[in-house]
Design an enzyme around this catalytic site. Structure first.
Site, short mmCIF file in Angstrom:
data_model
loop_
_atom_site.label_atom_id
_atom_site.label_comp_id
_atom_site.label_asym_id
_atom_site.label_seq_id
_atom_site.Cartn_x
_atom_site.Cartn_y
_atom_site.Cartn_z
N HIS A 1 0.98 -1.22 0.07
CA HIS A 1 0.09 -0.12 -0.03
C HIS A 1 0.85 1.34 0.01
O HIS A 1 0.76 2.09 0.76
CB HIS A 1 -0.82 -0.12 1.32
CG HIS A 1 -1.90 -1.24 1.03
ND1 HIS A 1 -3.25 -0.94 0.69
CD2 HIS A 1 -2.00 -2.41 1.67
CE1 HIS A 1 -3.80 -2.08 0.57
NE2 HIS A 1 -3.00 -3.08 1.14
N TYR B 1 4.02 -4.93 10.30
CA TYR B 1 3.57 -3.45 9.99
C TYR B 1 4.93 -2.67 10.70
O TYR B 1 5.44 -1.67 10.10
CB TYR B 1 2.48 -2.93 10.47
CG TYR B 1 1.21 -3.44 9.54
CD1 TYR B 1 1.19 -4.84 8.98
CD2 TYR B 1 0.22 -2.59 9.16
CE1 TYR B 1 0.15 -5.19 8.29
CE2 TYR B 1 -0.82 -3.14 8.42
CZ TYR B 1 -0.62 -4.10 7.95
OH TYR B 1 -2.02 -4.93 7.07
C1 HEM Z 1 -0.39 -11.52 6.69
C2 HEM Z 1 -1.00 -10.72 6.27
C3 HEM Z 1 -0.67 -9.08 5.79
C4 HEM Z 1 0.64 -8.73 5.87
C5 HEM Z 1 2.20 -9.38 5.87
C6 HEM Z 1 0.49 -7.18 5.64
C7 HEM Z 1 1.54 -6.22 5.46
C8 HEM Z 1 1.28 -5.01 5.48
C9 HEM Z 1 2.61 -3.86 5.41
C10 HEM Z 1 4.03 -4.61 5.71
C11 HEM Z 1 1.87 -2.72 5.38
C12 HEM Z 1 2.77 -1.32 5.34
C13 HEM Z 1 2.57 -1.01 6.59
C14 HEM Z 1 3.30 0.36 7.15
O1 HEM Z 1 4.48 0.51 6.63
O2 HEM Z 1 2.78 1.38 7.72
C15 HEM Z 1 0.72 -2.92 4.91
C16 HEM Z 1 -0.38 -1.88 4.80
C17 HEM Z 1 -1.58 -2.07 4.83
N1 HEM Z 1 -2.38 -3.16 4.85
FE1 HEM Z 1 -1.56 -4.97 5.05
N2 HEM Z 1 -0.96 -6.87 5.54
C18 HEM Z 1 -1.67 -8.34 5.62
C19 HEM Z 1 -2.87 -8.30 5.50
C20 HEM Z 1 -3.81 -7.29 5.55
C21 HEM Z 1 -5.25 -7.38 5.50
C22 HEM Z 1 -5.68 -8.69 5.82
C23 HEM Z 1 -5.80 -6.32 5.27
C24 HEM Z 1 -7.20 -5.55 5.27
C25 HEM Z 1 -8.24 -6.49 5.44
C26 HEM Z 1 -4.69 -5.11 5.00
C27 HEM Z 1 -4.86 -3.79 4.70
C28 HEM Z 1 -3.82 -3.01 4.55
C29 HEM Z 1 -3.96 -1.51 4.61
C30 HEM Z 1 -5.24 -0.84 4.17
C31 HEM Z 1 -2.78 -1.03 4.11
C32 HEM Z 1 -2.23 0.51 4.38
C33 HEM Z 1 -2.37 1.29 5.30
C34 HEM Z 1 -1.99 2.66 5.35
O3 HEM Z 1 -2.57 3.29 4.29
O4 HEM Z 1 -1.23 3.28 5.98
N3 HEM Z 1 -3.54 -6.13 5.29
N4 HEM Z 1 0.27 -4.42 5.18
#
Ligand code: HEM
Length: 307
Positions: A25, A288
């Protein structure tokens, strides 16, 4: 289970490592707005932001890719991250994305799928190994195409949370953000014509005409429904309740300047809401944190994990 460090390394290997960018993202649009809960939500949880008093929110729409220059017309999931600013100065977050059903049950399946989606030749192998993912991916696929707007997709936070009311009664719920504008996509050709960054431009224009609204819909679990497996589907006859309205009012400047980082955390809740024991939900905060440490370090080498 893959460690959070290995997880972010593996994600970086797919999308590249980009200074100051989120591992996933990476490209997003910041907005502000308010949320107002319904009496039905207040009856289900004592959480302070669900009592009906308007609450200020910070919102970030995003493309799921880890490339901060991803083209908006590329197939992708989109994200809607909301942070509620609570009266005592603390926050509560809800992170949603456009895949309607979780195709993966644990972090190992998640990274396998990220890799398979990147190198499409791996996908048939993945599906042969994980046939349970086929119905979910079948439902998610049509939603990957270019949306008409960030405002014309439904967003699914997927995990279950336990809501506790003033009497201490608990009920597991799942959330959906439903767009007031309705769901609409556009053809890839049309999206290409609009350009790499049309989603931000479209949102700015739309907000110039008035607020963008989403309804928070709650599906209520019954005793015996699986609340810890994100791929479980609760029976369609389970009641749904309108929990409130999110009103996005304007774009804002990027708050992440001068070494500031703003982090959305799926388990950042407040009294009256508890995360389930879903293994993906419980795993995410640590992954995260690794991403946050990396992007903070890229901004200002002096930042340490302790700070
Ligand atoms: C094992 C599963 C997952 C992993 C390893 C993962 C990993 C990540 C990582 C590393 C980030 C960046 C965080 C940052 O630097 O602030 C991120 C952002 C995000 N993830 Fe995930 N994620 C997973 C599952 C999910 C799920 C299930 C959802 C929603 C149902 C989701 C929604 C989001 C969203 C919306 C962002 C962006 C947040 C923002 O705008 O700052 N993720 N994810």
């Amino acid at each position: 289970v893959i460690t959070p460090l290995e997880m972010v390394d593996a994600i970086n290997a797919v999308f590249g490592r980009h200074a100051r960018a989120r591992a996933l993202h990476a490209k997003g649009v910041w907005c502000k707005g308010t949320f107002v809960a319904t009496p039905e939500a207040a009856a289900l949880t004592r959480a302070v932001h669900m009592q009906g008093t308007p609450v200020d929110v910070t919102v970030r729409f995003s493309n799921g890719s880890g490339d901060p220059n991803s083209a908006d017309y590329a197939d992708d999931v989109r994200g809607l991250a909301v942070t509620f600013h609570l009266p005592d100065g603390s926050r509560a977050d809800i992170l949603g994305q456009t895949a309607r059903r979780a195709p993966v049950r644990n972090p190992d399946e998640f990274i396998e799928l990220v890799r398979a989606a990147d190198a499409r030749w791996r996908l048939p192998l993945y599906l042969a190994k994980h046939p349970h993912a086929i119905p979910a991916l079948g439902q998610n696929l049509p939603l990957l195409g270019p949306p008409a707007s960030y405002a014309t997709r439904a967003y699914y936070p997927l995990h279950a949370f336990r809501w506790l009311n003033a009497d201490g009664a608990g009920r597991f719920v799942r959330y959906t953000w439903l767009p007031e504008a309705g769901e609409a996509g556009i053809s890839r050709g049309e999206a290409r014509r609009l350009g790499r960054h049309y989603l931000r431009e479209e949102l700015a224009e739309r907000l110039g005409r008035g607020p963008v609204r989403f309804t928070l819909q709650l599906q209520l679990a019954d005793e015996g429904d699986d609340v810890n497996d994100p791929t479980s589907v609760w029976p369609a006859e389970r009641p749904t309740v309108v929990g409130g309205t999110l009103e996005v009012t304007a774009l804002t400047d990027d708050p992440e300047v001068d070494g500031q980082v703003l982090v959305f955390d799926p388990v950042r809740v407040t009294d009256g809401i508890e995360p389930s024991d879903d293994p993906i939900l419980r795993y995410r905060p640590e992954a995260y944190s690794v991403s946050v440490e990396r992007r903070a370090a890229a901004e200002s080498p002096a930042v340490t994990a302790r700070e």
